[in-house]
Design an enzyme around this catalytic site. Structure first.
Site, short mmCIF file in Angstrom:
data_model
loop_
_atom_site.label_atom_id
_atom_site.label_comp_id
_atom_site.label_asym_id
_atom_site.label_seq_id
_atom_site.Cartn_x
_atom_site.Cartn_y
_atom_site.Cartn_z
N THR A 61 0.83 -1.14 0.03
CA THR A 61 0.11 -0.06 -0.13
C THR A 61 0.98 1.31 -0.20
O THR A 61 2.21 1.33 -0.18
CB THR A 61 -0.87 0.10 0.90
OG1 THR A 61 -2.15 0.99 0.95
CG2 THR A 61 -0.41 0.05 2.48
N LYS A 65 3.30 1.21 -3.68
CA LYS A 65 2.94 0.76 -5.00
C LYS A 65 3.89 0.87 -6.30
O LYS A 65 3.73 -0.27 -7.00
CB LYS A 65 1.33 0.91 -4.97
CG LYS A 65 0.63 0.63 -4.02
CD LYS A 65 -0.90 1.11 -4.53
CE LYS A 65 -1.82 0.76 -3.23
NZ LYS A 65 -3.19 1.15 -3.63
N ASP A 100 -6.29 -3.48 -7.20
CA ASP A 100 -7.18 -2.31 -6.98
C ASP A 100 -8.18 -2.22 -8.31
O ASP A 100 -9.31 -1.74 -8.16
CB ASP A 100 -6.44 -1.09 -6.86
CG ASP A 100 -5.99 -0.90 -5.49
OD1 ASP A 100 -6.31 -1.45 -4.48
OD2 ASP A 100 -4.83 -0.12 -5.37
N ALA A 128 -5.51 5.38 -7.52
CA ALA A 128 -6.60 4.72 -7.72
C ALA A 128 -7.56 5.11 -8.88
O ALA A 128 -8.10 4.43 -9.56
CB ALA A 128 -7.61 5.15 -6.28
N ARG A 152 -2.31 15.92 -15.67
CA ARG A 152 -2.17 14.61 -15.07
C ARG A 152 -3.24 13.59 -15.76
O ARG A 152 -2.98 12.51 -16.11
CB ARG A 152 -2.26 14.34 -13.56
CG ARG A 152 -0.91 14.51 -12.60
CD ARG A 152 -1.29 14.49 -11.25
NE ARG A 152 -0.88 13.04 -10.88
CZ ARG A 152 -1.12 12.54 -9.61
NH1 ARG A 152 -1.71 13.14 -8.85
NH2 ARG A 152 -0.68 11.16 -9.15
P1 NAP Z 1 -3.09 9.65 -4.65
O1 NAP Z 1 -2.25 8.79 -5.75
O2 NAP Z 1 -2.43 10.50 -3.88
O3 NAP Z 1 -4.14 10.70 -5.67
C1 NAP Z 1 -4.80 11.66 -5.05
C2 NAP Z 1 -5.86 12.11 -6.22
O4 NAP Z 1 -6.89 12.81 -5.61
C3 NAP Z 1 -5.26 12.98 -7.32
O5 NAP Z 1 -6.04 12.73 -8.38
C4 NAP Z 1 -5.58 14.30 -6.50
O6 NAP Z 1 -5.35 15.42 -7.75
C5 NAP Z 1 -6.65 14.20 -6.14
N1 NAP Z 1 -7.11 15.31 -5.02
C6 NAP Z 1 -6.42 15.45 -3.79
N2 NAP Z 1 -6.83 16.46 -3.10
C7 NAP Z 1 -7.83 16.88 -3.90
C8 NAP Z 1 -8.48 18.33 -3.77
N3 NAP Z 1 -8.70 18.83 -2.63
N4 NAP Z 1 -9.51 18.64 -4.94
C9 NAP Z 1 -9.37 17.83 -5.98
N5 NAP Z 1 -8.84 16.78 -6.31
C10 NAP Z 1 -7.89 16.20 -5.25
O7 NAP Z 1 -3.99 8.95 -4.01
P2 NAP Z 1 -4.68 7.34 -4.42
O8 NAP Z 1 -3.85 6.32 -3.76
O9 NAP Z 1 -5.27 7.59 -5.80
O10 NAP Z 1 -5.93 7.28 -3.31
C11 NAP Z 1 -7.36 8.25 -3.73
C12 NAP Z 1 -8.28 7.95 -2.74
O11 NAP Z 1 -8.70 6.49 -3.14
C13 NAP Z 1 -7.77 7.83 -1.29
O12 NAP Z 1 -8.81 8.42 -0.46
C14 NAP Z 1 -7.73 6.38 -0.80
O13 NAP Z 1 -8.00 6.16 0.53
C15 NAP Z 1 -8.68 5.76 -1.96
N6 NAP Z 1 -8.43 4.40 -2.11
C16 NAP Z 1 -9.27 3.48 -1.81
C17 NAP Z 1 -9.37 2.26 -2.40
C18 NAP Z 1 -10.30 1.14 -1.91
O14 NAP Z 1 -10.08 -0.08 -1.98
N7 NAP Z 1 -11.58 1.63 -1.58
C19 NAP Z 1 -8.17 1.59 -3.03
C20 NAP Z 1 -7.02 2.85 -3.19
C21 NAP Z 1 -7.45 4.20 -2.87
P3 NAP Z 1 -3.94 16.03 -8.18
O15 NAP Z 1 -3.68 15.11 -9.42
O16 NAP Z 1 -4.59 17.51 -8.79
O17 NAP Z 1 -3.25 16.28 -6.81
#
Ligand code: NAP
Length: 266
Positions: A61, A65, A100, A128, A152
């Site tokens: 995680t 990753k 995922d 994600a 992105r």
């Molecule tokens: P990540 O790689 O850090 O990506 C974060 C994403 O959120 C980016 O697209 C970012 O946009 C956007 N973002 C962050 N703050 C924002 C804001 N204030 N307004 C608009 N967009 C915003 O994180 P990740 O690993 O993809 O995870 C994203 C979410 O999915 C998390 O909440 C995580 O817990 C969840 N998740 C859940 C599962 C599940 O199994 N349910 C699995 C994986 C992840 P920018 O590119 O502009 O920064």
């Protein structure tokens, strides 16, 4: 006894141990699932150490990753996504998977929502978002990616078959005609915010929120108010775990037992 594990930093509050151990108990498998917290930057060494110690399988995680791609052979989907969250040590070399992505498609399948031929909008282009975009496109959806940082989204869309991209402003144009919406941003996690304006949600939409804390995010609440079908992030978490279990064990995952173990802790 087989040992499985999770590497991440931090991993303290992970729900994977109870979810996987519920599967072992349900199927009478003699195994344990433990968490490891290697220092940032040392994930490759942690994977090699786990293999040396005879760990049967590892989940991976945040923030590791991408790092582990250097020390595993990724299967094609994980390679295209550019991230591995499941490692199987039973072959000649450690094999890397991205469950995922499987978690996204199985969440829709479980709720009887077809993906093939549908219009999908993915909000987010991080880990994600990448998993959701590739998973939905591979399952036959036409995918639009909207991200706060538009570049992105554009970079991701260039790699996802048939995908389009834009900033968050494109949601007002794309969501009203979409069948499927996935929030793959962290917006809504531990806060009552949403990345999607309520006014664009409608009753022909199915909305999956990857965020699972809280289970009912503001996006899902507003989607439900608009008459949309909603799928909370615990389903995605469940099915990525079920898929990892199935890769490691070769058996069908006991979905109900794993779901109960997960939801009782959320
Ligand atoms: P990540 O790689 O850090 O990506 C974060 C994403 O959120 C980016 O697209 C970012 O946009 C956007 N973002 C962050 N703050 C924002 C804001 N204030 N307004 C608009 N967009 C915003 O994180 P990740 O690993 O993809 O995870 C994203 C979410 O999915 C998390 O909440 C995580 O817990 C969840 N998740 C859940 C599962 C599940 O199994 N349910 C699995 C994986 C992840 P920018 O590119 O502009 O920064």
């Amino acid at each position: 006894m087989d040992v499985y594990g999770l590497i991440g930093n931090p991993v303290g509050h992970s729900l994977s141990p109870p979810m996987h151990e519920a599967a072992y108990e349900a199927l009478g498998i003699d195994a344990r699932y433990v968490t490891f917290e290697p220092a940032i930057g040392s994930a490759p060494e942690a994977v090699s150490a786990a293999e040396t110690l005879g760990v049967a399988g590892l989940n991976v995680t945040v923030p590791f990753k991408q790092d582990v791609l250097d020390v595993v052979s990724p299967e094609p989907l994980a390679e295209r996504i550019g991230a591995v969250n499941t490692i199987d040590f039973t072959g000649e070399t450690p094999q890397g998977y991205n469950t995922d992505a499987i978690g996204v498609t199985r969440s829709f399948e479980h709720h009887g929502v077809s993906i093939d031929g549908r219009d999908a909008v993915v909000v987010g282009a991080g880990g994600a978002g990448r998993a959701a975009a590739f998973a939905l496109a591979d399952a036959g959806a036409s995918v639009h990616i909207a991200n706060r940082t538009e570049s992105r989204a554009i970079d991701l869309a260039a790699a996802v078959p048939g995908a389009s991209a834009g900033g968050l402003d494109t949601l007002s144009e794309r969501v009203p005609t979409a069948d499927i919406l996935v929030n793959a941003t962290s917006v809504g996690m531990e806060s009552d915010e949403t990345p999607v304006p309520a006014g664009v949600l409608h009753d022909d939409l199915t909305v999956l929120d990857a965020v699972y804390a809280p289970l009912e995010t503001r996006l899902l609440r507003e989607a439900s108010d608009a008459g949309a079908e909603t799928i909370d992030g615990a389903w995605m978490l469940l099915f990525q775990g079920v898929a990892a279990f199935e890769i490691w064990s070769g058996e069908d995952g006991p979905v109900d037992a794993m779901n109960e173990a997960l939801r009782s802790r959320l």
